[in-house]
Design an enzyme around this catalytic site. Structure first.
Site, PDB file in Angstrom:
ATOM      1  N   HIS A 153       0.839  -1.200   0.000  1.00 24.91           N
ATOM      2  CA  HIS A 153       0.000   0.000   0.000  1.00 24.91           C
ATOM      3  C   HIS A 153       0.879   1.257   0.000  1.00 24.91           C
ATOM      4  CE1 HIS A 153      -3.625   2.367   1.547  1.00 24.91           C
ATOM      5  NE2 HIS A 153      -2.617   3.199   1.745  1.00 24.91           N
ATOM      6  N   GLU A 154       1.839   1.295   0.908  1.00 25.41           N
ATOM      7  CA  GLU A 154       2.708   2.472   1.016  1.00 25.41           C
ATOM      8  C   GLU A 154       3.678   2.557  -0.165  1.00 25.41           C
ATOM      9  OE1 GLU A 154       1.626   4.611   2.949  1.00 25.41           O
ATOM     10  OE2 GLU A 154       0.408   3.303   4.215  1.00 25.41           O
ATOM     11  N   HIS A 214       2.022   4.237  -3.095  1.00 23.29           N
ATOM     12  CA  HIS A 214       2.014   5.700  -3.016  1.00 23.29           C
ATOM     13  C   HIS A 214       3.317   6.277  -3.579  1.00 23.29           C
ATOM     14  CE1 HIS A 214      -1.724   6.384  -0.907  1.00 23.29           C
ATOM     15  NE2 HIS A 214      -1.392   5.560   0.076  1.00 23.29           N
TER      16      HIS A 214
END
Length: 177
Positions: A78-79, A82
């Site tokens: 998820h990170e 980004h």
């Protein structure tokens, strides 16, 4: 605040997943990316954060330890997504969990695009203070917001009735418990 030490084997598992997903992104996007820095100092109920300009992923050590498998499988990609979206598309006009991020999660990193985690936050949730308003709704304010109210630095409004929130009176019986 006490520093939580993440066991080396967990740090290795996080790094392994990070490198695996980064290699997958490089293969699919036909582009090389630097390896992000990892920092285990994320606090509160947030599982992780991507610091775009620093090219860094911050991880909540308590939530990692309590939810190892799901955390590594979901939060790390998820990170990373980004960071990759930032590197490929920049920041202008890109929503944090918008179509570019969803595409990066699903089609590049091959992970479900979940915006938030579903971990229990009981052990990392900070103390809250009850406030009330004209519509008798109970609102929980963090210690930071509560202290600002007590110092007269800030006021907060109920989103429903628009009234200023007031500290809820604590009865003598409740205060003793």
């Amino acid at each position: 605040m006490k520093t939580i030490r993440v066991p080396i084997f967990l740090q290795q598992r996080v790094m392994s997943t990070l490198r695996e997903k980064l290699a997958l992104a490089e293969q699919k996007l036909e582009q090389a990316f630097p390896e992000p820095k990892l920092n285990y100092k994320q606090r509160g109920t947030t599982a992780g954060s991507a610091y775009l300009k620093e090219w860094e992923i911050r991880i909540n050590p308590i939530l990692l330890i309590e939810n190892t498998h799901l955390f590594i499988d979901e939060v790390v990609p998820h990170e990373l997504a980004h960071l990759l979206v930032f590197k490929m598309f920049g920041r202008q006009g890109i929503a944090p969990h918008g179509k570019e991020w969803k595409w990066m999660m699903q089609h590049v990193l091959e992970v479900d695009a979940n915006r938030t985690h579903r971990f229990s936050v009981a052990t990392v949730k900070s103390k809250t203070f009850n406030y009330t308003c004209a519509c008798k709704t109970t609102h929980e304010l963090t210690i930071r917001r509560h202290n600002k109210v007590m110092r007269g630095e800030n006021q907060y409004l109920c989103r429903r009735c628009g009234e200023i929130l007031k500290p809820k009176e604590v009865s003598a019986a409740t205060a003793e418990n």
